[in-house]
Design a protein around this motif. Sequence first.
Motif, PDB file in Angstrom:
ATOM      1  N   PRO A 180       0.802  -1.236   0.000  1.00  0.00           N
ATOM      2  CA  PRO A 180       0.000   0.000   0.000  1.00  0.00           C
ATOM      3  C   PRO A 180       0.834   1.285   0.000  1.00  0.00           C
ATOM      4  O   PRO A 180       0.535   2.210  -0.762  1.00  0.00           O
ATOM      5  CB  PRO A 180      -0.827  -0.129   1.280  1.00  0.00           C
ATOM      6  N   VAL A 194       2.248   1.926  -3.409  1.00  0.00           N
ATOM      7  CA  VAL A 194       1.226   2.390  -4.357  1.00  0.00           C
ATOM      8  C   VAL A 194       1.058   3.899  -4.187  1.00  0.00           C
ATOM      9  O   VAL A 194       1.090   4.664  -5.150  1.00  0.00           O
ATOM     10  CB  VAL A 194      -0.131   1.677  -4.130  1.00  0.00           C
ATOM     11  N   SER A 247      -5.464   5.969  -4.911  1.00  0.00           N
ATOM     12  CA  SER A 247      -4.483   5.061  -4.346  1.00  0.00           C
ATOM     13  C   SER A 247      -5.158   4.024  -3.448  1.00  0.00           C
ATOM     14  O   SER A 247      -4.887   2.821  -3.554  1.00  0.00           O
ATOM     15  CB  SER A 247      -3.441   5.870  -3.561  1.00  0.00           C
ATOM     16  N   VAL A 278      -5.253  -0.028  -4.028  1.00  0.00           N
ATOM     17  CA  VAL A 278      -4.796  -0.943  -2.965  1.00  0.00           C
ATOM     18  C   VAL A 278      -5.875  -1.984  -2.669  1.00  0.00           C
ATOM     19  O   VAL A 278      -5.593  -3.185  -2.577  1.00  0.00           O
ATOM     20  CB  VAL A 278      -4.415  -0.153  -1.690  1.00  0.00           C
ATOM     21  N   GLU A 329      -5.599  -6.055  -3.440  1.00  0.00           N
ATOM     22  CA  GLU A 329      -5.371  -6.813  -2.193  1.00  0.00           C
ATOM     23  C   GLU A 329      -5.376  -8.342  -2.418  1.00  0.00           C
ATOM     24  O   GLU A 329      -4.455  -9.042  -1.986  1.00  0.00           O
ATOM     25  CB  GLU A 329      -6.431  -6.403  -1.156  1.00  0.00           C
TER      26      GLU A 329
END
Length: 339
Positions: free
Chosen positions: A215, A218, A280, A284, A288
């Motif tokens: 994350p 990203v 973003s 994420v 996942e």
Amino acid sequence: MTSSNSASTKRRVFSGMQPSGEAHLGNYLGALRRWVDMQDEYDCVWCIVDDHAITGGGDPAELASNVIDLAVSFLAVGLDPERSIIFVQSDVHEHTELAWLFNAVTPVGELERMTQFKDKSQRFESIPAGILNYPILQAADVLLYKADAVPVGEDQRQHLELTREIARKFNAAYGETFPETEAIIEKDVGRIMGLDGEAKMSKSLGNTVAILSEPEQVWDRVRTAVTDPQRVRRTDPGRPEVCNVFSLHGFFTDADARADIDAKCRSAEIGCVDCKRILSDNIVTAFEPFRERAAHFRANPAAVRRILDDGAEKARSIAKTTMAEVRQKMGMDWRSSID
Ligand code: TRP
């Protein structure tokens, strides 16, 4: 003529991707998400094209990890070895053999006319023949499996046209053998610009984000994305219709949320950083499950190798049938006529 796989009445698709490490956002939006969906409808063959990757040089020491990282990416996004053939090009030597035989029917003028050849060759003082012959190997990839269709980006349209021409020329010279494979062009792909807002997403340009990124990574990438160039200050009203970040929201953000961002950007109620934060976070969330599956495969490299070996075996059995036919038609089965 349709595919030679009598066990299945599904149309066969083939596509390839160069191993340059983990797949990135552009690979996913432009290709992989489509490939995943196609698995229900088609008899699918997905190839990691390492023989193509070496045509312009490249670092030998990176090839192993590049291949494995792409294989993990394939599996992570949901390419499924139970439903698709997933393999590495150089595991099936028939690709390079057929490419060599296709030299016999491929006009050099056509190769020199290819836009990608013209672009790539500018980077070399002495142009490697592999850059010129690249589309012959690509034609061999596709025709070895007598693929009915190939999902590719707009940038590969010309190579697919040449594939069809090679099939026609081969058929004319040696008898009906290959189908004229259709290109399935992903219309959106041409429009997915890199985070720099200038060029197509590519790992080498550093204007993208790897799909298996953590994350924070990203956000580190999305944070740098170029937005509406006229929106300089936070208080300037923005223009979502010219903003590359807003266009990426189209893939990750639902319609209501997009309408809200659109309105608040125009009224400068939110700034670009806010908008990027939402993008973003949504990327994420969308990726996942990929990160989870990737973690599983990274912890089991032997399982990845086994999947690729299995895939190569299945691919080889199709490839061998085609090659027997090709060799016979070209007289390369001459040994059998000697007592
Ligand atoms: N040339 C393709 C690209 O760079 C990769 C590729 C190799 C390919 N062989 C293929 C794509 C066969 C489709 C079919 O993207």
